[in-house]
Write an enzyme that holds these catalytic residues in place. Structure first.
Site, mmCIF file in Angstrom:
data_model
loop_
_atom_site.group_PDB
_atom_site.id
_atom_site.type_symbol
_atom_site.label_atom_id
_atom_site.label_comp_id
_atom_site.label_asym_id
_atom_site.label_seq_id
_atom_site.Cartn_x
_atom_site.Cartn_y
_atom_site.Cartn_z
ATOM 1 N N GLN A 46 -14.206 -22.643 -41.092
ATOM 2 C CA GLN A 46 -14.392 -22.121 -42.446
ATOM 3 C C GLN A 46 -15.649 -22.442 -43.068
ATOM 4 O OE1 GLN A 46 -12.109 -22.828 -46.763
ATOM 5 N NE2 GLN A 46 -11.060 -23.866 -44.794
ATOM 6 N N GLU A 49 -11.974 -30.358 -43.306
ATOM 7 C CA GLU A 49 -11.857 -30.095 -44.630
ATOM 8 C C GLU A 49 -11.338 -31.527 -45.505
ATOM 9 O OE1 GLU A 49 -12.012 -27.565 -47.398
ATOM 10 O OE2 GLU A 49 -11.661 -29.284 -48.595
ATOM 11 N N ASP A 96 -14.790 -27.457 -47.084
ATOM 12 C CA ASP A 96 -15.542 -26.536 -46.276
ATOM 13 C C ASP A 96 -16.201 -25.224 -47.007
ATOM 14 O OD1 ASP A 96 -14.635 -27.603 -43.825
ATOM 15 O OD2 ASP A 96 -12.815 -26.499 -43.826
ATOM 16 N N GLY A 145 -12.419 -35.640 -69.420
ATOM 17 C CA GLY A 145 -13.582 -35.142 -70.459
ATOM 18 C C GLY A 145 -13.182 -35.465 -71.586
ATOM 19 N N GLY A 146 -14.197 -34.749 -72.444
ATOM 20 C CA GLY A 146 -14.208 -35.105 -73.926
ATOM 21 C C GLY A 146 -12.904 -34.442 -74.705
HETATM 22 N N1 COA Z 1 -21.377 -20.360 -25.690
HETATM 23 C C1 COA Z 1 -21.166 -21.463 -25.064
HETATM 24 N N2 COA Z 1 -20.899 -22.358 -25.509
HETATM 25 C C2 COA Z 1 -20.611 -22.316 -26.721
HETATM 26 C C3 COA Z 1 -20.816 -21.097 -27.764
HETATM 27 C C4 COA Z 1 -21.036 -20.343 -27.019
HETATM 28 N N3 COA Z 1 -21.249 -18.708 -27.574
HETATM 29 N N4 COA Z 1 -20.367 -21.529 -28.991
HETATM 30 C C5 COA Z 1 -20.194 -22.710 -28.930
HETATM 31 N N5 COA Z 1 -20.286 -23.393 -27.634
HETATM 32 C C6 COA Z 1 -20.020 -24.790 -27.443
HETATM 33 C C7 COA Z 1 -21.094 -25.470 -28.138
HETATM 34 O O1 COA Z 1 -22.107 -25.749 -27.381
HETATM 35 C C8 COA Z 1 -20.230 -27.144 -27.983
HETATM 36 O O2 COA Z 1 -20.301 -27.588 -26.797
HETATM 37 P P1 COA Z 1 -20.789 -29.055 -26.289
HETATM 38 O O3 COA Z 1 -19.678 -29.799 -27.089
HETATM 39 O O4 COA Z 1 -20.947 -29.023 -24.873
HETATM 40 O O5 COA Z 1 -22.136 -29.496 -26.938
HETATM 41 C C9 COA Z 1 -18.813 -26.525 -28.134
HETATM 42 O O6 COA Z 1 -18.811 -25.083 -27.803
HETATM 43 C C10 COA Z 1 -17.863 -26.665 -29.227
HETATM 44 O O7 COA Z 1 -18.294 -26.966 -30.478
HETATM 45 P P2 COA Z 1 -17.750 -28.152 -31.293
HETATM 46 O O8 COA Z 1 -18.630 -27.657 -32.746
HETATM 47 O O9 COA Z 1 -17.775 -29.285 -30.851
HETATM 48 O O10 COA Z 1 -16.515 -27.385 -31.658
HETATM 49 P P3 COA Z 1 -14.958 -28.433 -31.823
HETATM 50 O O11 COA Z 1 -13.989 -27.414 -31.952
HETATM 51 O O12 COA Z 1 -14.635 -29.586 -30.797
HETATM 52 O O13 COA Z 1 -15.123 -29.046 -33.204
HETATM 53 C C11 COA Z 1 -15.500 -29.035 -35.768
HETATM 54 C C12 COA Z 1 -15.084 -28.259 -34.579
HETATM 55 C C13 COA Z 1 -15.455 -28.086 -36.842
HETATM 56 C C14 COA Z 1 -14.794 -30.327 -35.912
HETATM 57 C C15 COA Z 1 -17.034 -29.245 -35.458
HETATM 58 O O14 COA Z 1 -17.681 -28.084 -35.010
HETATM 59 C C16 COA Z 1 -17.847 -30.074 -36.564
HETATM 60 O O15 COA Z 1 -17.633 -31.017 -36.964
HETATM 61 N N6 COA Z 1 -18.642 -29.442 -37.170
HETATM 62 C C17 COA Z 1 -19.385 -29.684 -38.484
HETATM 63 C C18 COA Z 1 -18.590 -29.875 -39.600
HETATM 64 C C19 COA Z 1 -18.117 -28.659 -40.077
HETATM 65 O O16 COA Z 1 -18.309 -27.703 -40.177
HETATM 66 N N7 COA Z 1 -16.490 -29.020 -40.177
HETATM 67 C C20 COA Z 1 -15.764 -27.832 -40.775
HETATM 68 C C21 COA Z 1 -15.433 -27.176 -40.267
HETATM 69 S S1 COA Z 1 -14.340 -25.797 -41.301
#
Ligand code: COA
Length: 415
Positions: free
Chosen positions: A17, A139, A168, A247-248
């Site tokens: 998101q 979030e 988010d 607030g105020g």
């Molecule tokens: N091709 C190949 N690999 C890809 C890719 C693509 N097109 N797009 C993504 N990936 C891989 C990434 O390189 C990553 O690999 P790695 O773990 O080996 O380095 C993997 O996909 C997953 O990415 P990740 O961001 O860790 O996803 P997740 O589902 O495990 O975690 C979140 C999701 C949201 C918790 C995490 O991305 C996060 O903390 N983001 C930052 C904060 C944030 O935006 N949070 C709010 C989300 S609404």
């Protein structure tokens, strides 16, 4: 008519998101947003909270309007080359992967700079540098870590998260501002830069008034606008203030006619000081306008609970829209508690494009929230979200790949 961000190309490496809200806004302002997704799967939200089998969810469609979708396996060496070509062609890379993921893919800030020194690299992370910088965050984690949860809810209950996605979507908004600011600075410097919006920071920014209150509390030990005054207790930290405005201008949520069966038959009522005499007239307590116990804001503060109970006796005789109509005649600030159903059906929001009906080839018509920011010279046209990989061939051709090369890359699993 042109658009504010015409000519700006965004490599949209966002998912879920926070990132997608940011790039959707940039797309609405006219940027060409190319969403890079994992081949075969795509943004995880495509399949989350589905209401129609095998069709992109509303979660996805409502966060990815006006974008193009290309599927690239960025861990495949040839896929990496395609991403490099995109980095060279785009102005901004936006990502919200878990900390370190972009580096692990081989796209460090230094490498991106080598490929395109004008590129702006914008990231959402859960936390900024510090003890939690490596944590994955969603979030509600941000709402809790940014101070919102500890200050939301009632004094006698646990911390509460809010339905507004301040962690988010709120951080996505912060990031979008950072990106357009960096684009503006680039017109002077010719250089790109990194933009970081941490979700904890974004939530805290929206909770600024609570840090104000923390310091007031430490200085005075009491905050007279909070429901804990005069009978409750204050501790060391800003307490949960229920529905008090804090607030105020004191306010509270009051029952309206029908509250026994309708969970949203309520109105937010503000006892704004300049209209106090009018409030007294409307609720039939004319004597309060001159009574020294009620006539001034300071005199009213210890009596707010009783005052709101008296006002509620009046609001309970009207439905929330009748109450709103009467109170507005006297410039008394108030707001009906609107349900999502009422908002979805509100004609004025349809007229301004804040609520938009969109047609989608797989799901048919659905409602979405349009661009909440209206520019007079850059009107927003909300277009449906892309299907997974819908624009892969189109974008590859724009990058200079021939049909044969595209086909070979597809066979190699790079795209
Ligand atoms: N091709 C190949 N690999 C890809 C890719 C693509 N097109 N797009 C993504 N990936 C891989 C990434 O390189 C990553 O690999 P790695 O773990 O080996 O380095 C993997 O996909 C997953 O990415 P990740 O961001 O860790 O996803 P997740 O589902 O495990 O975690 C979140 C999701 C949201 C918790 C995490 O991305 C996060 O903390 N983001 C930052 C904060 C944030 O935006 N949070 C709010 C989300 S609404």
């Amino acid at each position: 008519m042109g658009k504010a961000l015409d000519g700006v190309r965004i490599l949209d490496f966002t998912h879920v998101q926070s990132g997608p809200t940011c790039t959707q806004l940039l797309a609405w302002f006219g940027a060409d947003v190319i969403k890079v997704e994992r081949a075969g799967a795509g943004d995880i939200t495509r399949e989350q909270l589905r209401d129609i089998p095998d069709v992109d969810s509303l979660y996805f469609t409502m966060l990815n309007h006006n974008k193009r979708s290309v599927t690239i396996d960025t861990k495949n060496p040839e896929g990496k080359q395609v991403l490099e070509a995109l980095i060279q062609k785009c102005d901004v890379l936006v990502e919200n992967f878990a900390p370190g993921a972009l580096d692990r893919m081989g796209f460090t800030w230094e490498r991106i700079q080598e490929l395109n020194p004008r590129m702006i690299v914008a990231s959402v992370k859960g936390f900024g540098p510090g003890p939690y910088e490596d944590c994955k965050v969603y979030e509600n984690v941000a709402q809790c870590a940014g101070g919102a949860a500890s200050t939301t809810g009632f004094d006698d209950g646990p911390p509460v998260v809010t339905g507004a996605q301040i962690g988010d979507s709120g951080t996505g908004l912060h990031l979008a501002l950072g990106i357009v600011t960096a684009l503006y600075q680039r017109t002077q410097t010719g250089r790109g830069q990194r933009v970081l919006a941490a979700m904890q920071d974004g939530v805290l920014n929206l909770c600024r008034v609570k840090l104000r209150d923390q310091q007031r509390l430490e200085r005075t030990g009491v905050m007279k606008e909070y429901p804990q005054y005069p009978n409750g207790k204050f501790g060391e930290a800003v307490p949960r203030a229920g529905n008090a405005s804090g607030g105020g201008q004191p306010g509270w949520i009051l029952k309206c006619k029908g509250w026994e069966t309708d969970p949203n038959a309520y109105i937010y009522f503000i006892t704004q000081a300049p209209v106090w005499a009018k409030i007294c007239n409307v609720i039939g307590k004319e004597e309060w306008a001159t009574d020294p116990d009620y006539a001034t804001p300071a005199a009213r503060l210890p009596r707010l609970k009783d005052i709101f109970a008296e006002i509620e006796r009046w609001t309970m005789t009207k439905n929330k829209f009748e109450a709103m109509q009467i109170l507005n005649k006297y410039d008394i600030p108030c707001g009906p508690i609107l349900s999502m159903k009422e908002i979805a059906e509100e004609p004025s929001l349809r007229k301004t494009g804040t609520i938009v009906e969109v047609d989608h080839p797989m799901r048919g018509k659905y409602l979405t929230v349009g661009n909440p920011i209206k520019l007079s010279d850059s009107p927003t046209e909300v277009k449906r979200s892309p299907l997974l990989g819908e624009h892969t061939d189109e974008v590859m051709a724009e990058l200079g790949y021939s049909p044969e090369q595209i086909s070979a890359l597809r066979t190699a699993g790079a795209i």
